[in-house]
Design an enzyme around this catalytic site. Structure first.
Site, PDB file in Angstrom:
ATOM      1  N   GLY A   5      10.562   9.545  50.590  1.00 16.08           N
ATOM      2  CA  GLY A   5      10.486  10.519  51.277  1.00 16.08           C
ATOM      3  C   GLY A   5      11.772  10.678  52.089  1.00 16.08           C
TER       4      GLY A   5
ATOM      5  CG  ASP B  35      -1.152  12.674  49.718  1.00 16.10           C
ATOM      6  OD1 ASP B  35      -2.315  12.040  50.212  1.00 16.10           O
ATOM      7  OD2 ASP B  35      -1.499  13.067  48.671  1.00 16.10           O
TER       8      ASP B  35
HETATM    9  N1  SAM Z   1      -3.892  11.898  48.307  1.00 13.84           N
HETATM   10  C1  SAM Z   1      -5.343  10.472  48.799  1.00 13.84           C
HETATM   11  C2  SAM Z   1      -6.236  10.872  48.315  1.00 13.84           C
HETATM   12  O1  SAM Z   1      -6.624  11.519  48.055  1.00 13.84           O
HETATM   13  O2  SAM Z   1      -6.321  10.558  49.242  1.00 13.84           O
HETATM   14  C3  SAM Z   1      -3.891   9.570  49.267  1.00 13.84           C
HETATM   15  C4  SAM Z   1      -2.758   8.608  49.183  1.00 13.84           C
HETATM   16  S1  SAM Z   1      -1.567   9.048  48.437  1.00 13.84           S
HETATM   17  C5  SAM Z   1      -2.231   8.809  46.466  1.00 13.84           C
HETATM   18  C6  SAM Z   1      -0.467   8.286  48.635  1.00 13.84           C
HETATM   19  C7  SAM Z   1       1.133   8.201  48.444  1.00 13.84           C
HETATM   20  O3  SAM Z   1       2.094   8.069  49.053  1.00 13.84           O
HETATM   21  C8  SAM Z   1       1.483   7.233  46.568  1.00 13.84           C
HETATM   22  O4  SAM Z   1       1.025   7.523  45.950  1.00 13.84           O
HETATM   23  C9  SAM Z   1       2.380   6.341  48.065  1.00 13.84           C
HETATM   24  O5  SAM Z   1       3.206   5.944  46.834  1.00 13.84           O
HETATM   25  C10 SAM Z   1       3.317   7.397  48.185  1.00 13.84           C
HETATM   26  N2  SAM Z   1       3.823   7.408  49.592  1.00 13.84           N
HETATM   27  C11 SAM Z   1       4.054   5.378  50.113  1.00 13.84           C
HETATM   28  N3  SAM Z   1       5.372   5.642  50.988  1.00 13.84           N
HETATM   29  C12 SAM Z   1       6.658   6.824  50.032  1.00 13.84           C
HETATM   30  C13 SAM Z   1       7.604   7.418  50.409  1.00 13.84           C
HETATM   31  N4  SAM Z   1       8.561   6.173  51.755  1.00 13.84           N
HETATM   32  N5  SAM Z   1       8.134   8.524  49.610  1.00 13.84           N
HETATM   33  C14 SAM Z   1       6.901   8.423  49.193  1.00 13.84           C
HETATM   34  N6  SAM Z   1       6.156   8.492  48.604  1.00 13.84           N
HETATM   35  C15 SAM Z   1       5.590   7.824  49.571  1.00 13.84           C
END
Ligand code: SAM
Length: 306
Positions: free
Chosen positions: A155, A173
């Site tokens: 991201g 998120d």
């Molecule tokens: N939607 C979730 C909930 O209901 O609690 C929150 C957590 S969501 C699954 C967090 C996501 O951020 C993960 O899938 C992770 O792989 C992603 N993520 C972490 N670091 C990131 C980055 N640098 N760029 C893009 N995505 C990232």
């Protein structure tokens, strides 16, 4: 099978005697546990360990590096609040970016808005997307909206390449700041977010727990006050399966048409706006929107002093 072999990247969370205990240095001295009926998936991506299990009382649970990301029972609270707090605060959002959020739940909520024309998502880990589509169809339904464009990548890098002033709203998120999400909590990241927003555009980021992480929140607030010249606010809500049972959000706007986050101008809790997500809102309404900005005295004191 309820045996779970913990590895280093999982921290020290483990399934012991049929209970998943979420143990991490981010919440020392405490561990929330859920009874495990069955482990459904265990994998290791390039970025993190991914696990799905069937719990006895919260439905299926998604775990990344030993930390609970969502459960079927309470995901509505998180997904609806992180999405509708920013999008109900501006008139006619058209272009929305989601960073992280690979499970698709935020997409499901963004897709409720008929004004939205473009929904970009940048998730670093394709395994999260695939696992969510396989095990959490009511969350991953967000990907079915034709306005959604998925980018697999970091991201931080994605945002650097975005032209200035592109988005009306950016929703971050992310997972916790240990692992791939670390940079998503740092000042340079917030600077690129501000640049990618149009004047009077809004950002909402996952901003941890007032019970556990005031030191992280203080830093985020201080950085945001330097960077966002519109408004800077902290909101919070309850999510029983997150550490300490609460989660916060940082809501900021860039200089331009003023945004008063506490008084939503674009209400969505009417029955006629259910969009393509096929289910009514379970958690969010306009009263809880305004209430989310009322802080307990200890947190208010710290946040307002920054
Ligand atoms: N939607 C979730 C909930 O209901 O609690 C929150 C957590 S969501 C699954 C967090 C996501 O951020 C993960 O899938 C992770 O792989 C992603 N993520 C972490 N670091 C990131 C980055 N640098 N760029 C893009 N995505 C990232």
């Amino acid at each position: 099978d309820t045996n779970y072999t913990s590895t280093k990247a999982d921290g020290i969370s483990a399934v012991i005697s049929g209970w998943f205990s979420e143990i991490s240095p981010m919440w020392p001295g405490e561990a929330h546990s859920l009874k495990v009926k069955k482990i459904l998936f265990q994998g290791k991506s390039d970025y993190q360990n991914v696990m799905v299990f069937q719990s006895s009382t919260y439905g299926k649970v998604l775990v990344l590096d030993g930390v609970i990301q969502l459960t079927e029972r309470d995901e509505c609270a998180y997904q609806e609040m992180i999405t509708h707090l920013p999008l109900c605060s501006i008139p006619n959002p058209k272009k929305v970016l989601v960073i992280g959020g690979g499970d698709g739940g935020v997409l499901r909520e963004v897709s409720r808005y008929s004004s939205v024309e473009q929904i970009d998502i940048c998730e670093i880990d394709k395994m999260v997307v695939d696992v969510s589509k396989q095990f959490f169809p009511e969350v991953a339904v967000g990907y079915d909206d034709p306005r959604v464009k998925l980018h697999i990548g970091d991201g931080v890098a994605f945002l650097k390449a975005v032209s200035a002033g592109t988005y009306d709203a950016i929703i971050v998120d992310s997972s916790d700041p240990i692992g791939p999400a670390q940079e998503l909590f740092e000042k340079p990241f917030f600077e690129t977010v501000a640049k990618a927003l149009r004047p009077g555009g809004v950002v909402c980021t996952q901003a941890e727990s007032i019970w556990l992480h005031m030191h992280i929140i203080e830093d985020i607030v201080a950085n945001c006050r330097l960077i966002f010249k519109g408004s800077v606010n902290y909101a919070w809500t309850t999510v029983p399966t997150y550490p300490s049972g609460v989660i916060g959000f940082m809501l900021c706007s860039t200089e331009g048409p003023p945004v008063d986050f506490k008084h939503p101008v674009n209400p969505i809790d009417r029955d006629d706006i259910c969009g393509k997500s096929k289910r009514p809102l379970k958690f969010y309404n306009s009263d809880i929107h305004s209430a989310a900005f009322c802080l307990p005295s200890f947190a208010k004191k710290v946040i307002e002093s920054k």
